[in-house]
Design a protein around this motif. Structure first.
Motif, PDB file in Angstrom:
ATOM      1  N   ILE A  50      22.701  33.887  -0.474  1.00  0.00           N
ATOM      2  CA  ILE A  50      23.741  33.766   0.549  1.00  0.00           C
ATOM      3  C   ILE A  50      24.327  32.360   0.571  1.00  0.00           C
ATOM      4  O   ILE A  50      25.543  32.168   0.699  1.00  0.00           O
ATOM      5  CB  ILE A  50      23.178  34.160   1.926  1.00  0.00           C
ATOM      6  CG1 ILE A  50      22.759  35.627   1.918  1.00  0.00           C
ATOM      7  CG2 ILE A  50      24.225  33.915   3.023  1.00  0.00           C
ATOM      8  CD1 ILE A  50      22.003  36.061   3.140  1.00  0.00           C
ATOM      9  N   ASN A  51      23.475  31.343   0.425  1.00  0.00           N
ATOM     10  CA  ASN A  51      23.973  29.962   0.374  1.00  0.00           C
ATOM     11  C   ASN A  51      24.894  29.753  -0.826  1.00  0.00           C
ATOM     12  O   ASN A  51      25.913  29.054  -0.731  1.00  0.00           O
ATOM     13  CB  ASN A  51      22.803  28.980   0.310  1.00  0.00           C
ATOM     14  CG  ASN A  51      22.247  28.640   1.681  1.00  0.00           C
ATOM     15  OD1 ASN A  51      22.982  28.539   2.650  1.00  0.00           O
ATOM     16  ND2 ASN A  51      20.936  28.462   1.763  1.00  0.00           N
ATOM     17  N   LYS A  52      24.547  30.355  -1.945  1.00  0.00           N
ATOM     18  CA  LYS A  52      25.383  30.233  -3.137  1.00  0.00           C
ATOM     19  C   LYS A  52      26.741  30.890  -2.905  1.00  0.00           C
ATOM     20  O   LYS A  52      27.778  30.353  -3.300  1.00  0.00           O
ATOM     21  CB  LYS A  52      24.676  30.872  -4.335  1.00  0.00           C
ATOM     22  CG  LYS A  52      25.446  30.730  -5.639  1.00  0.00           C
ATOM     23  CD  LYS A  52      24.663  31.311  -6.802  1.00  0.00           C
ATOM     24  CE  LYS A  52      25.446  31.164  -8.105  1.00  0.00           C
ATOM     25  NZ  LYS A  52      24.683  31.739  -9.264  1.00  0.00           N
ATOM     26  N   GLN A  53      26.738  32.040  -2.256  1.00  0.00           N
ATOM     27  CA  GLN A  53      27.996  32.716  -1.942  1.00  0.00           C
ATOM     28  C   GLN A  53      28.872  31.847  -1.046  1.00  0.00           C
ATOM     29  O   GLN A  53      30.077  31.678  -1.302  1.00  0.00           O
ATOM     30  CB  GLN A  53      27.714  34.056  -1.253  1.00  0.00           C
ATOM     31  CG  GLN A  53      27.082  35.097  -2.156  1.00  0.00           C
ATOM     32  CD  GLN A  53      26.685  36.339  -1.397  1.00  0.00           C
ATOM     33  OE1 GLN A  53      26.618  36.343  -0.158  1.00  0.00           O
ATOM     34  NE2 GLN A  53      26.409  37.410  -2.114  1.00  0.00           N
ATOM     35  N   MET A  54      28.282  31.273  -0.011  1.00  0.00           N
ATOM     36  CA  MET A  54      29.061  30.450   0.912  1.00  0.00           C
ATOM     37  C   MET A  54      29.588  29.202   0.223  1.00  0.00           C
ATOM     38  O   MET A  54      30.715  28.761   0.499  1.00  0.00           O
ATOM     39  CB  MET A  54      28.213  30.083   2.132  1.00  0.00           C
ATOM     40  CG  MET A  54      27.894  31.267   3.032  1.00  0.00           C
ATOM     41  SD  MET A  54      27.151  30.782   4.617  1.00  0.00           S
ATOM     42  CE  MET A  54      25.627  30.042   4.050  1.00  0.00           C
ATOM     43  N   ALA A  55      28.792  28.635  -0.690  1.00  0.00           N
ATOM     44  CA  ALA A  55      29.230  27.426  -1.390  1.00  0.00           C
ATOM     45  C   ALA A  55      30.469  27.683  -2.247  1.00  0.00           C
ATOM     46  O   ALA A  55      31.277  26.776  -2.470  1.00  0.00           O
ATOM     47  CB  ALA A  55      28.092  26.898  -2.259  1.00  0.00           C
ATOM     48  N   GLN A  56      30.629  28.920  -2.697  1.00  0.00           N
ATOM     49  CA  GLN A  56      31.767  29.271  -3.537  1.00  0.00           C
ATOM     50  C   GLN A  56      33.053  29.420  -2.735  1.00  0.00           C
ATOM     51  O   GLN A  56      34.147  29.342  -3.300  1.00  0.00           O
ATOM     52  CB  GLN A  56      31.477  30.572  -4.292  1.00  0.00           C
ATOM     53  CG  GLN A  56      30.364  30.451  -5.320  1.00  0.00           C
ATOM     54  CD  GLN A  56      29.997  31.791  -5.933  1.00  0.00           C
ATOM     55  OE1 GLN A  56      30.364  32.840  -5.405  1.00  0.00           O
ATOM     56  NE2 GLN A  56      29.279  31.752  -7.039  1.00  0.00           N
ATOM     57  N   LEU A  58      19.921  31.750   8.812  1.00  0.00           N
ATOM     58  CA  LEU A  58      19.332  31.366   7.535  1.00  0.00           C
ATOM     59  C   LEU A  58      18.113  30.464   7.700  1.00  0.00           C
ATOM     60  O   LEU A  58      17.298  30.351   6.783  1.00  0.00           O
ATOM     61  CB  LEU A  58      20.372  30.655   6.656  1.00  0.00           C
ATOM     62  CG  LEU A  58      21.615  31.458   6.275  1.00  0.00           C
ATOM     63  CD1 LEU A  58      22.445  30.683   5.268  1.00  0.00           C
ATOM     64  CD2 LEU A  58      21.255  32.834   5.725  1.00  0.00           C
ATOM     65  N   SER A  59      17.987  29.826   8.846  1.00  0.00           N
ATOM     66  CA  SER A  59      16.865  28.917   9.070  1.00  0.00           C
ATOM     67  C   SER A  59      15.751  29.557   9.884  1.00  0.00           C
ATOM     68  O   SER A  59      14.721  28.932  10.136  1.00  0.00           O
ATOM     69  CB  SER A  59      17.351  27.643   9.778  1.00  0.00           C
ATOM     70  OG  SER A  59      17.902  27.956  11.034  1.00  0.00           O
ATOM     71  N   THR A  60      15.928  30.807  10.292  1.00  0.00           N
ATOM     72  CA  THR A  60      14.917  31.518  11.071  1.00  0.00           C
ATOM     73  C   THR A  60      14.047  32.358  10.150  1.00  0.00           C
ATOM     74  O   THR A  60      14.545  33.194   9.397  1.00  0.00           O
ATOM     75  CB  THR A  60      15.578  32.427  12.126  1.00  0.00           C
ATOM     76  OG1 THR A  60      16.431  31.646  12.965  1.00  0.00           O
ATOM     77  CG2 THR A  60      14.524  33.113  12.984  1.00  0.00           C
ATOM     78  N   LYS A  61      12.748  32.118  10.198  1.00  0.00           N
ATOM     79  CA  LYS A  61      11.822  32.828   9.329  1.00  0.00           C
ATOM     80  C   LYS A  61      11.580  34.254   9.829  1.00  0.00           C
ATOM     81  O   LYS A  61      11.664  34.525  11.027  1.00  0.00           O
ATOM     82  CB  LYS A  61      10.481  32.086   9.256  1.00  0.00           C
ATOM     83  CG  LYS A  61      10.578  30.665   8.713  1.00  0.00           C
ATOM     84  CD  LYS A  61      11.011  30.665   7.262  1.00  0.00           C
ATOM     85  CE  LYS A  61      11.006  29.246   6.701  1.00  0.00           C
ATOM     86  NZ  LYS A  61      11.456  29.218   5.286  1.00  0.00           N
ATOM     87  N   PRO A  62      11.269  35.170   8.922  1.00  0.00           N
ATOM     88  CA  PRO A  62      10.941  36.544   9.336  1.00  0.00           C
ATOM     89  C   PRO A  62       9.715  36.575  10.237  1.00  0.00           C
ATOM     90  O   PRO A  62       8.906  35.646  10.245  1.00  0.00           O
ATOM     91  CB  PRO A  62      10.667  37.245   7.996  1.00  0.00           C
ATOM     92  CG  PRO A  62      11.381  36.432   6.977  1.00  0.00           C
ATOM     93  CD  PRO A  62      11.285  35.012   7.457  1.00  0.00           C
TER      94      PRO A  62
END
Length: 263
Positions: free
Chosen positions: A49-55, A194-198
């Motif tokens: 997801i981070n890679k997608q947002m970076a694009q 994205l910073s919240t753990k399962p």
């Protein structure tokens, strides 16, 4: 206008697939059937997801996108959201499905005398005591004491009694009793999905029947399936994920399903 039409076709082609014990979103494009990749590892999912947002997104755009995702998950009267990054000129669209209540049975080591026969809303959220607190055997001010929390002492709110303002306290893997939520505050500093753990407790629930020396906890938690689309010029990335809730404005990614359309 072109983006709206594209997302409209995308939404109309969305279908639910029922599997034993869960529901997953299946992405089906009107022109072709994309290859879906099921991400099992949470950290790997975050990386994707981070890679997608970076694009597509700037730092400010990333923050706005994640904030709107949280708004969508908390919304009861809207299911579609959209926004634009003014720096990169990328657009996003978000579609969220209705709440799904998930039942769970947990087994956890428990201090002797603590009654865990109530129905719970599972949380797994770090808290801190506002003052010295008595740990109670039942969610009742007249209950007998089974322990104590010092002022500013940290603990994990493993669950909340359903419909009641009582938290079930856990420390070092041991359920220690109940406190009223008015006398504690959450230690969560960042509500970013994205910073919240399962919720590790729920992840272990599948093995609950194999554990015989722990108290049983019965309850439920909320999950929602969410689809998002990131668009810039002729490039489009679409993906779906399941988010589950710990408490208000605190959601984590459960098992996302991702697809990317290259240039």
């Amino acid at each position: 206008m072109v983006l709206a039409k594209q997302f409209g076709r995308f939404v109309l082609s969305l279908s639910l697939v029922s599997l034993p014990g869960c529901q997953l979103l299946q992405l089906v494009d009107t022109d072709e059937t994309p290859t879906s990749v099921m991400m099992i590892d949470h950290e790997q999912s975050i990386q994707v997801i981070n890679k997608q947002m970076a694009q597509y997104l700037s730092e400010d755009g990333r923050e706005s996108f994640l904030n709107q995702m949280l708004v969508a998950l908390e919304s009861d009267n809207r299911d579609r959201f959209k926004g634009k990054d003014p720096e990169t000129y990328s657009w996003w669209n978000i579609l969220v499905q209705p709440n799904q209540w998930k039942e769970a049975e947990i087994k956890q080591a428990t201090v002797k005398g603590v009654d865990t026969s109530y129905h719970f809303e599972f949380m797994d959220v770090p808290y801190r005591a506002k003052t010295t607190l008595h740990l109670l055997a039942h969610p009742d001010t007249n209950s007998f004491r089974v322990g104590e929390l010092s002022k500013d002492e940290d603990f994990n709110a493993i669950a909340k009694v359903e419909g009641e303002p009582w938290l079930l306290v856990e420390q070092d893997g041991m359920v220690k009793g109940y406190i009223h939520q008015e006398y504690a505050r959450s230690n969560v500093l960042d509500h970013d999905i994205l910073s919240t753990k399962p919720n590790e407790l729920l992840a272990r629930s599948e093995n609950a029947r194999q554990i015989t020396s722990k108290s049983e906890l019965f309850g439920r938690y909320t999950c929602r399936d969410l689809v998002y689309e990131l668009t810039k010029d002729e490039r489009v990335t679409t993906a779906s994920l399941r988010a589950c809730r710990k408490q208000r404005k605190i959601w984590y990614i459960d098992v996302p399903e991702t697809n990317t359309k290259p240039l």
